[in-house]
Design an enzyme around this catalytic site. Structure first.
Site, short mmCIF file in Angstrom:
data_model
loop_
_atom_site.label_atom_id
_atom_site.label_comp_id
_atom_site.label_asym_id
_atom_site.label_seq_id
_atom_site.Cartn_x
_atom_site.Cartn_y
_atom_site.Cartn_z
N ASN A 19 58.75 50.02 31.85
CA ASN A 19 58.95 50.28 30.42
C ASN A 19 57.73 51.00 29.81
OD1 ASN A 19 57.02 48.30 30.19
ND2 ASN A 19 58.28 46.86 29.02
N LYS A 24 49.06 41.28 32.23
CA LYS A 24 48.05 40.73 33.14
C LYS A 24 46.70 40.41 32.50
CE LYS A 24 46.19 45.17 34.46
NZ LYS A 24 45.54 45.99 35.46
N SER A 27 48.66 36.28 42.48
CA SER A 27 47.23 36.51 42.27
C SER A 27 46.42 35.34 42.79
CB SER A 27 46.98 36.66 40.76
OG SER A 27 45.61 36.54 40.47
N TYR A 43 48.44 33.42 31.58
CA TYR A 43 48.68 34.43 32.60
C TYR A 43 48.80 33.78 33.98
CZ TYR A 43 47.73 37.91 36.16
OH TYR A 43 47.81 38.67 37.32
N LYS A 53 52.11 33.16 36.68
CA LYS A 53 52.17 33.49 38.12
C LYS A 53 52.56 32.25 38.92
CE LYS A 53 51.07 37.80 37.97
NZ LYS A 53 52.09 38.81 38.29
N ASN A 69 38.03 44.10 33.48
CA ASN A 69 37.61 43.94 34.87
C ASN A 69 36.32 44.69 35.16
OD1 ASN A 69 41.01 43.99 35.23
ND2 ASN A 69 39.86 42.27 36.04
N PHE A 104 28.34 38.84 33.22
CA PHE A 104 28.70 37.53 32.69
C PHE A 104 28.11 36.42 33.54
CE2 PHE A 104 32.75 39.84 31.13
CZ PHE A 104 32.15 40.19 29.94
N ARG A 144 33.17 38.00 44.21
CA ARG A 144 34.61 38.19 44.34
C ARG A 144 34.93 38.98 45.60
NH1 ARG A 144 34.03 35.20 40.76
NH2 ARG A 144 35.01 35.15 38.69
N ASP A 164 35.49 31.67 33.87
CA ASP A 164 35.15 32.31 35.14
C ASP A 164 34.70 31.28 36.17
OD1 ASP A 164 35.74 34.90 34.54
OD2 ASP A 164 33.66 35.63 34.46
P1 NAD Z 1 49.45 47.39 35.33
O1 NAD Z 1 49.50 46.88 33.95
O2 NAD Z 1 48.71 48.64 35.63
O3 NAD Z 1 50.94 47.57 35.89
C1 NAD Z 1 52.01 46.77 35.46
C2 NAD Z 1 53.15 47.69 35.06
O4 NAD Z 1 54.26 46.89 34.64
C3 NAD Z 1 52.80 48.62 33.90
O5 NAD Z 1 53.09 49.94 34.26
C4 NAD Z 1 53.68 48.13 32.75
O6 NAD Z 1 54.07 49.19 31.91
C5 NAD Z 1 54.84 47.50 33.51
N1 NAD Z 1 55.55 46.45 32.80
C6 NAD Z 1 55.04 45.36 32.18
N2 NAD Z 1 56.02 44.61 31.65
C7 NAD Z 1 57.18 45.23 31.94
C8 NAD Z 1 58.53 44.95 31.66
N3 NAD Z 1 58.89 43.89 30.94
N4 NAD Z 1 59.47 45.78 32.13
C9 NAD Z 1 59.14 46.90 32.84
N5 NAD Z 1 57.87 47.22 33.13
C10 NAD Z 1 56.90 46.39 32.68
O7 NAD Z 1 48.91 46.19 36.25
P2 NAD Z 1 48.46 46.17 37.78
O8 NAD Z 1 47.00 45.89 37.80
O9 NAD Z 1 49.01 47.33 38.51
O10 NAD Z 1 49.19 44.83 38.24
C11 NAD Z 1 50.47 44.85 38.87
C12 NAD Z 1 50.88 43.40 39.15
O11 NAD Z 1 49.89 42.80 39.98
C13 NAD Z 1 50.97 42.54 37.89
O12 NAD Z 1 52.07 41.64 38.05
C14 NAD Z 1 49.67 41.77 37.91
O13 NAD Z 1 49.79 40.52 37.26
C15 NAD Z 1 49.43 41.59 39.40
N6 NAD Z 1 48.01 41.40 39.75
C16 NAD Z 1 47.08 42.31 39.32
C17 NAD Z 1 45.74 42.11 39.62
C18 NAD Z 1 44.68 43.06 39.14
O14 NAD Z 1 43.51 42.70 39.15
N7 NAD Z 1 45.00 44.27 38.73
C19 NAD Z 1 45.35 41.00 40.39
C20 NAD Z 1 46.34 40.11 40.82
C21 NAD Z 1 47.66 40.32 40.50
N1 UDP Z 2 32.25 40.68 35.17
C1 UDP Z 2 31.09 40.99 34.47
N2 UDP Z 2 31.17 41.85 33.42
C2 UDP Z 2 32.34 42.44 33.03
C3 UDP Z 2 33.52 42.12 33.75
C4 UDP Z 2 33.43 41.24 34.81
O1 UDP Z 2 30.03 40.49 34.80
O2 UDP Z 2 32.36 43.20 32.05
C5 UDP Z 2 32.17 39.76 36.31
C6 UDP Z 2 33.00 38.50 36.13
O3 UDP Z 2 32.24 37.51 35.47
C7 UDP Z 2 33.31 38.13 37.60
C8 UDP Z 2 33.40 39.49 38.28
O4 UDP Z 2 32.70 40.42 37.44
O5 UDP Z 2 32.23 37.42 38.16
C9 UDP Z 2 34.82 39.98 38.45
O6 UDP Z 2 35.47 39.93 37.19
P1 UDP Z 2 36.92 40.56 36.98
O7 UDP Z 2 37.32 40.29 35.56
O8 UDP Z 2 36.94 41.97 37.44
O9 UDP Z 2 37.84 39.72 37.99
P2 UDP Z 2 38.22 38.17 38.01
O10 UDP Z 2 37.25 37.41 37.15
O11 UDP Z 2 39.60 38.13 37.48
O12 UDP Z 2 38.13 37.77 39.44
#
Ligand code: NAD
Ligand code: UDP
Length: 340
Positions: free
Chosen positions: A35, A87, A127, A151, A155, A201, A220, A233, A297
């Site tokens: 979407n 997310k 995740s 969030y 999941k 991130n 952080f 991480r 964290d």
């Molecule tokens: P992203 O936001 O870039 O991609 C998610 C996509 O889903 C987007 O393009 C958004 O427009 C679409 N979307 C959201 N809600 C929708 C809906 N109701 N209908 C249709 N489309 C929809 O995020 P990403 O980083 O690519 O993450 C992808 C998946 O992986 C997510 O489920 C996220 O929770 C999971 N995930 C991400 C991370 C990360 O660090 N990026 C880590 C662990 C899990």
């Molecule tokens: N982090 C940080 N400054 C930022 C973003 C993240 O120091 O602006 C640190 C955060 O505290 C963690 C690591 O980087 O130790 C990874 O964080 P991120 O949010 O990317 O991933 P997650 O916490 O979800 O594993």
């Protein structure tokens, strides 16, 4: 060579767009359903430039049963890779109902549509957040699960829904993939992570400091019980993660059932190590300041990746310097993301 059609919910997003490329390389025909609530349609042109194939794209919401039915009616999908979801941890605390509606109800609608269409192979984007604050590292799939924000709870709920579904209807094939920390970008520099607003991130924040969009990184916490005091991480190159999805799909060519698998490298990298690696990649100093810990964290988290190797024959092959080099190429070629 297979030409199976695969539905990518959230296919225009960061991880799914990279998975699109990996699927094309592996001979699949991915169809993007998104979407665009957190992505930019320009990604479609970029995917065409990388793969030479104009992506099949459906603009739709996974909570829209009619839109899903139309997609399943138009294409004979062999499987669904379900990435769509919201997310942002902080936003989920502010807007829990929106998060449960989008992530949980959206998944229920998707599962119902899959059942109507008799498509019963699903790979779900879970995740490492479902491990909460793990007691030890590396983190194994059998570790206890918990959530500290909506969030993460969404999941966990979806993982449980998928478990219950499989118990009741054993003809489903389901992979719950627990991603660690995706980072980097496709090596072309044409697609990458394009966060809206201030990045949550680490890697995109560092990249925006490097390109001059932000003045300095806040680290952080410098007082964690880790070797250098900063958080640790398991950063995984997004193309490795993408290829992990292809490996999960191929697994179901010869196997059935429900599997829950970590996708990580098995190596921990600290915030300071990530900064140093990025400095190396971009040839600049990254301004940073060590400040307070971010609420919620954890000190350290990295995967036990053995199960992915055992079941899927997959392991991450790219290095930290591959991640920072490719992340920097994406950021420097596209200083304002897909707005460029
Ligand atoms: P992203 O936001 O870039 O991609 C998610 C996509 O889903 C987007 O393009 C958004 O427009 C679409 N979307 C959201 N809600 C929708 C809906 N109701 N209908 C249709 N489309 C929809 O995020 P990403 O980083 O690519 O993450 C992808 C998946 O992986 C997510 O489920 C996220 O929770 C999971 N995930 C991400 C991370 C990360 O660090 N990026 C880590 C662990 C899990
Ligand atoms: N982090 C940080 N400054 C930022 C973003 C993240 O120091 O602006 C640190 C955060 O505290 C963690 C690591 O980087 O130790 C990874 O964080 P991120 O949010 O990317 O991933 P997650 O916490 O979800 O594993």
């Amino acid at each position: 060579m297979t030409t199976q059609k695969i539905l990518l919910t959230g296919g225009a997003g960061f991880i799914a767009s990279h998975t699109f490329v990996a699927l094309i390389t592996a001979g699949y025909t991915p169809v993007i359903f998104d979407n665009l609530c957190n992505s930019n349609p320009k990604v479609l042109d970029r995917l065409e430039r990388i793969t030479g194939i104009a992506p099949l794209f459906i603009r739709g919401d996974i909570r829209d049963a009619a839109a899903l039915d139309a997609a399943f009616g138009a294409h004979a999908f062999a499987a669904v890779l379900h990435f769509a979801g919201l997310k942002a941890v902080g936003e989920s605390v502010e807007k829990p109902l929106e998060y449960y509606d989008n992530n949980v109800r959206g998944t229920l609608e998707l599962l119902a549509a899959m059942r109507r269409a008799n498509v019963k192979t699903l790979v779900f984007s879970s995740s490492a957040t479902v491990y909460g604050d793990p007691a030890t590292t590396p983190v194994h799939e059998a570790f206890p699960l918990s959530a500290t924000n909506p969030y993460g709870r969404s999941k966990l709920m979806i993982e449980e829904i998928l478990g219950d579904l499989f118990k009741a209807e054993s003809d489903w094939n389901i992979a719950r993939l627990r991603y660690f920390n995706p980072a980097g970008a496709h090596e072309s520099g044409l697609i990458g992570e394009d966060p809206q607003g201030i990045p949550n991130n680490l890697m995109p924040y560092i990249a925006q400091v490097a390109v001059g969009r932000r003045a300095q990184l806040q680290v952080f916490g410098g007082d964690y019980p880790t070797p250098d005091g900063t958080g640790v991480r398991d950063f995984i190159h997004v193309m490795d993660l993408a290829e992990g999805h292809v490996a999960a799909l191929k697994y179901f060519d010869g196997a059935t059932g429900l599997v829950t698998v970590n996708l990580g490298t098995g190596k921990g990298v600290s915030v300071l190590q990530m900064i140093a690696a990025f400095e190396e990649a971009c040839g600049k100093k990254i301004a940073y300041q060590i400040g307070a810990r971010r609420p919620g964290d954890i000190a350290e988290c990295w995967a036990d990746p053995a199960l992915a190797q055992k079941l899927f024959g997959w392991s991450a092959s790219r290095t930290l310097s591959d991640m920072t080099r490719d992340g920097w190429r994406w950021q420097s070629m596209n200083p304002t993301g897909f707005l460029d």
